[in-house]
Design an enzyme around this catalytic site. Structure first.
Site, mmCIF file in Angstrom:
data_model
loop_
_atom_site.group_PDB
_atom_site.id
_atom_site.type_symbol
_atom_site.label_atom_id
_atom_site.label_comp_id
_atom_site.label_asym_id
_atom_site.label_seq_id
_atom_site.Cartn_x
_atom_site.Cartn_y
_atom_site.Cartn_z
ATOM 1 N N SER A 181 0.844 -1.197 0.000
ATOM 2 C CA SER A 181 0.000 0.000 0.000
ATOM 3 C C SER A 181 0.872 1.236 0.000
ATOM 4 O O SER A 181 2.082 1.176 0.232
ATOM 5 C CB SER A 181 -0.931 0.000 1.197
ATOM 6 O OG SER A 181 -0.252 0.543 2.308
ATOM 7 N N LYS A 182 0.202 2.335 -0.264
ATOM 8 C CA LYS A 182 0.878 3.623 -0.366
ATOM 9 C C LYS A 182 1.748 3.884 0.873
ATOM 10 O O LYS A 182 2.826 4.448 0.769
ATOM 11 C CB LYS A 182 -0.221 4.692 -0.454
ATOM 12 C CG LYS A 182 0.198 5.970 -1.077
ATOM 13 C CD LYS A 182 -1.025 6.837 -1.321
ATOM 14 C CE LYS A 182 -0.628 8.205 -1.816
ATOM 15 N NZ LYS A 182 -1.777 9.003 -2.193
#
Ligand code: GLU
Length: 484
Positions: A250-251
């Site tokens: 994820s980011k």
């Protein structure tokens, strides 16, 4: 057979997640493998997620990666517009049609009321919308009077819906488990759940390739395709890109976007090559593929079901392979921006020569060469190297041998002659080469890791600076040993 058509349908979030880019790549490869068309469609119906300039980022990533599309917002074909917010009248038209066909109904519930109703139930709770019992005539009258409404999918309470996915196989669900979600919001914007179907159909998409998080909604989409009497596309749901065994990349993890990786000086060719292998495996052992080779090799049946872990070290290794495959001039062009902090008057091309065989990530360069302007501070412990059989005492001895005879080297940029000088010197004193070269390397840098050894470093910093550092090292070592 119908011409294969795939589409990349990113939402403009300003951020190109590696997983989304990999989906785009697979879409591109599936289409191009069959000489088909690859389309770009901008899915900007979620106004809250919209970010300024985000569409330009998508174009930029596509340009850098070479995933050129045949049709898109700036390359119109026959089924534009290719930006969803410009297609609102179409969604309205098809939503009304779907109501006529019995696949949806007008709903006057307020979103807060629906949410309140859902609260207190677990996720399996199915909202039974009272509006599905309002007659079409009454609903249309209320709409004509200006009452706000949404269009909500109507799902049969009984029966099952199934579909076949190219990767995950046959999937069947009970209709009773499917949620009657909103298809067209009260502001006239469609939800993804509706827009993807209308657009994929109108754009003639034959293969819908997307993340497997859409797998569970796909039966609902099929009910809509069926209600319209449209052909159901071939579904290719792809596994997630993972950070580790249990978590998706994820980011928050960093390294999750194309931009993050480019900023580290990873080449877009290497990124494309690496992500092709994240969830797809070629038949043979080959790992390095150009985009054209991928087009030739790619096959849907070798896409895996399980998530693949994103391994930055593997990507770095691959990037190193790509960097070494460049000509020296090409490498030099790429490396130049990373030399900007060098203050000494050194030949930058010589640095590139020393670096090219060794760099994995261009962004590592400044740290690899930070000894150029000055060595790190004196550190006696670095002279001790087990394998080289060195210690501060015998290093001092070796440095003196070097300084005594170094005048015989006329050209510091002649690496071969310079190497020979060290080898001959070691032979003369009946020691291994490392006994001479390791102390020199340390004296010139005081770094545990450097690109290249004594020869490359002396070559880069030049004769005068090399002599200055060698003499300084002799002085420092002498002082250090006298204090022991
Ligand atoms: N706009 C969707 C997303 O970014 C696209 C999913 C799809 O490919 O259908 O997740």
């Amino acid at each position: 057979m119908k011409k294969v058509r795939t589409r990349f349908a990113p939402s403009p979030t300003g951020y190109m997640h590696i997983g989304n880019l990999r989906t785009a790549l697979y879409e591109y490869l599936i289409a191009k493998h069959e000489n088909g068309d690859f389309l770009l469609r901008i899915e900007d119906t979620d106004q809250e997620r919209e970010v300024e300039g985000a569409v330009d980022i998508i174009y930029d990533v596509i340009n850098q990666t070479g995933l050129h599309y045949d049709e898109g917002p700036d390359k119109p074909g026959d089924c534009g517009p290719y930006i969803q917010s410009q297609r609102l009248p179409l969604y309205k038209e098809y939503a009304d049609k779907l109501v006529d066909l019995g696949g949806a109904h007008y709903c006057f519930c307020k979103e807060e009321e629906v949410q309140a109703e859902k609260e207190g139930h677990d996720l399996s709770y199915r909202y039974v919308d009272p509006c599905r019992f309002i007659s079409k005539e009454e609903a249309r009258e209320r709409i004509a009077k200006g009452e706000p409404y949404t269009v909500r999918q109507t799902i049969p309470a009984t029966g099952t819906t199934s579909f076949d996915d190219e990767v995950y196989g046959h999937i069947e669900v009970e209709n009773a488990q499917l949620d009657e979600g909103v298809l067209l919001k009260s502001d006239g914007y469609p939800t993804y759940n509706f827009a993807n179907i209308v657009d994929d159909h109108l754009m003639g998409i034959t293969h819908v390739v997307r993340g497997n998080e859409y797998l569970s909604s796909t039966p609902k989409y099929n009910l809509i395709y069926q209600a319209f009497g449209w052909d159901i596309p071939t579904y290719v749901h792809v596994p997630p890109v993972m950070k580790d065994e249990f978590h998706k990349l994820s980011k928050r993890n960093g390294d999750a976007s194309f931009q993050d990786l480019r900023e580290k000086g990873i080449l877009s060719e290497a990124i494309i090559n690496y992500i092709a292998l994240l969830g797809w495996s070629p038949e043979g052992e080959q790992e390095i593929f150009s985009l054209d080779e991928l087009v030739k090799e790619f096959s849907i049946d070798r896409i895996s079901k399980s998530g693949s872990i994103f391994d930055i070290n593997k990507l770095k290794w691959m990037n190193g392979v790509y960097l070494r495959n460049k000509t020296l001039e090409e490498f030099h062009e790429l490396a130049l921006p990373y030399y900007k902090d060098i203050k000494s008057n050194v030949d930058l091309m010589e640095i590139s020569k020393a670096l090219q065989p060794r760099v994995e990530m261009l962004a590592d360069i400044p740290e690899m060469i930070d000894f150029i302007d000055a060595p790190y501070p004196f550190d006696a412990s670095l002279y001790t190297h087990k394998k080289m059989k060195t210690n501060p005492e015998n290093s001092l001895e070796a440095l003196k041998w070097v300084v005594d005879e170094i005048d015989s080297v006329s050209d510091f940029t002649d690496d071969e002659a310079f190497s020979k000088f060290f080898v001959d010197l070691a032979a003369k004193h009946e020691v291994k080469n490392g006994r001479v070269m390791w102390p020199v390397r340390v004296a010139l840098t005081y770094k545990a890791f450097t690109p290249g050894g004594a020869v490359e470093i002396a070559h880069i910093i030049g004769k005068e600076e090399t002599m200055r550092r060698l003499n300084q090292a002799i002085e420092d070592l002498t002082k250090y040993l006298s204090e022991q």
